[in-house]
Scaffold this active site. Sequence first.
Site, mmCIF file in Angstrom:
data_model
loop_
_atom_site.group_PDB
_atom_site.id
_atom_site.type_symbol
_atom_site.label_atom_id
_atom_site.label_comp_id
_atom_site.label_asym_id
_atom_site.label_seq_id
_atom_site.Cartn_x
_atom_site.Cartn_y
_atom_site.Cartn_z
ATOM 1 N N ARG A 1 0.999 -1.133 -0.028
ATOM 2 C CA ARG A 1 0.006 -0.046 0.050
ATOM 3 C C ARG A 1 0.882 1.181 -0.044
ATOM 4 O O ARG A 1 1.808 1.311 1.013
ATOM 5 C CB ARG A 1 -0.931 -0.018 1.329
ATOM 6 C CG ARG A 1 -1.454 1.277 1.360
ATOM 7 C CD ARG A 1 -2.600 1.280 2.546
ATOM 8 N NE ARG A 1 -3.859 0.586 2.031
ATOM 9 C CZ ARG A 1 -4.923 0.756 2.510
ATOM 10 N NH1 ARG A 1 -5.113 1.315 3.515
ATOM 11 N NH2 ARG A 1 -6.103 0.159 1.838
ATOM 12 N N GLN B 1 -10.116 -3.600 -3.244
ATOM 13 C CA GLN B 1 -11.479 -3.459 -2.891
ATOM 14 C C GLN B 1 -12.617 -3.722 -3.635
ATOM 15 O O GLN B 1 -13.589 -4.092 -3.352
ATOM 16 C CB GLN B 1 -11.523 -1.727 -2.481
ATOM 17 C CG GLN B 1 -12.639 -1.351 -1.994
ATOM 18 C CD GLN B 1 -12.973 -1.947 -0.591
ATOM 19 O OE1 GLN B 1 -12.421 -1.925 0.352
ATOM 20 N NE2 GLN B 1 -14.098 -2.688 -0.284
ATOM 21 N N CYS C 1 -16.542 1.416 0.959
ATOM 22 C CA CYS C 1 -15.666 0.464 1.325
ATOM 23 C C CYS C 1 -14.837 0.929 2.894
ATOM 24 O O CYS C 1 -14.241 -0.237 3.317
ATOM 25 C CB CYS C 1 -14.156 0.707 0.284
ATOM 26 S SG CYS C 1 -13.506 2.439 0.426
#
Length: 308
Positions: A107, A137, A266
Amino acid sequence: MNHFLDIHTTDPTALRGMIDSAIAMKQARNGRPKGTPDDDRVLDGRMVALIFEKPSTRTRVSFDVGVRQLGGQTMVLSGKEMQLGHGETIADTARVLSRYVDLIMIRTFEEATLLEMAEHATVPVINGLTNRTHPCQIMADVMTYEEHRGPIAGKKVVWAGDGNNVCASFIHAAGQFGFDFTFTGPQTLDPEREWIDFAREKGVTVAVERNPEAAVTGADLVVTDTWVSMHDPESAKERRHNQLRPYQINERLMGLAKPDALFMHCLPAHRNDEATSAVMDGPHSVIFDEAENRLHAQKAVLRWCLGV
Ligand code: CP
């Protein structure tokens, strides 16, 4: 070698296989304690590095648990605490980590960091979010829709708010999974043109509609996200809130969607900003299934990357 860098750069047949595999793995685990491994333990003896240059709850925990359920091991690394955060090049980091681990999930901020990591790693690399996209996601979101309502192909998905990195991956998914997509938000926060062009070239309808009521009418799925993303400056907050308030998903707006429409976010959410608690906790909402499905969808991504 299979890197999972983005939805638009992954073969649609492979994407479909991952969704089906995720649903099957979830069903196979039904009722089992979360800490027990799957029967086939396909990552037995494998080590996965999870690198975070930004905060995370869902991505961090779901990848960690997912690898363990597949029988593998993880190490969670903070970018700041690595030499990567003190001047070591991304290329050297990729080459070194590839000598120790079987897969790298990162990430990071800049997409260029992810791409450079993938270019120089000799093991698969997974995109755990960049400023531009968030493909893991959206794999979970597609899985969640199909689990509740069947095939997403041909459905109308409406995104309200900021045309951010999560929105980008949703538009990519529209092209790859064959659903129509409507963005509703202010012009200054429109999704990038190249994402829209990608999906349109795949033959789906991608609309931009400034009027949120018109956009949401007849939707099969309504999605929103935080109004200020992790990479946005704090100084943007007040302006964003003023611009985006008309796009808040509340019961009135949700009532214009189809009666069986789903609502997704999300997470993390700022309750009663981008969506009201009445919607988030209401009958259309599948936000916690969506969060759970990060685990199952990413297990399918891991298996595809490693060919197991
Ligand atoms: N949705 C999502 O990626 O959550 P985290 O930032 O908590 O990982």
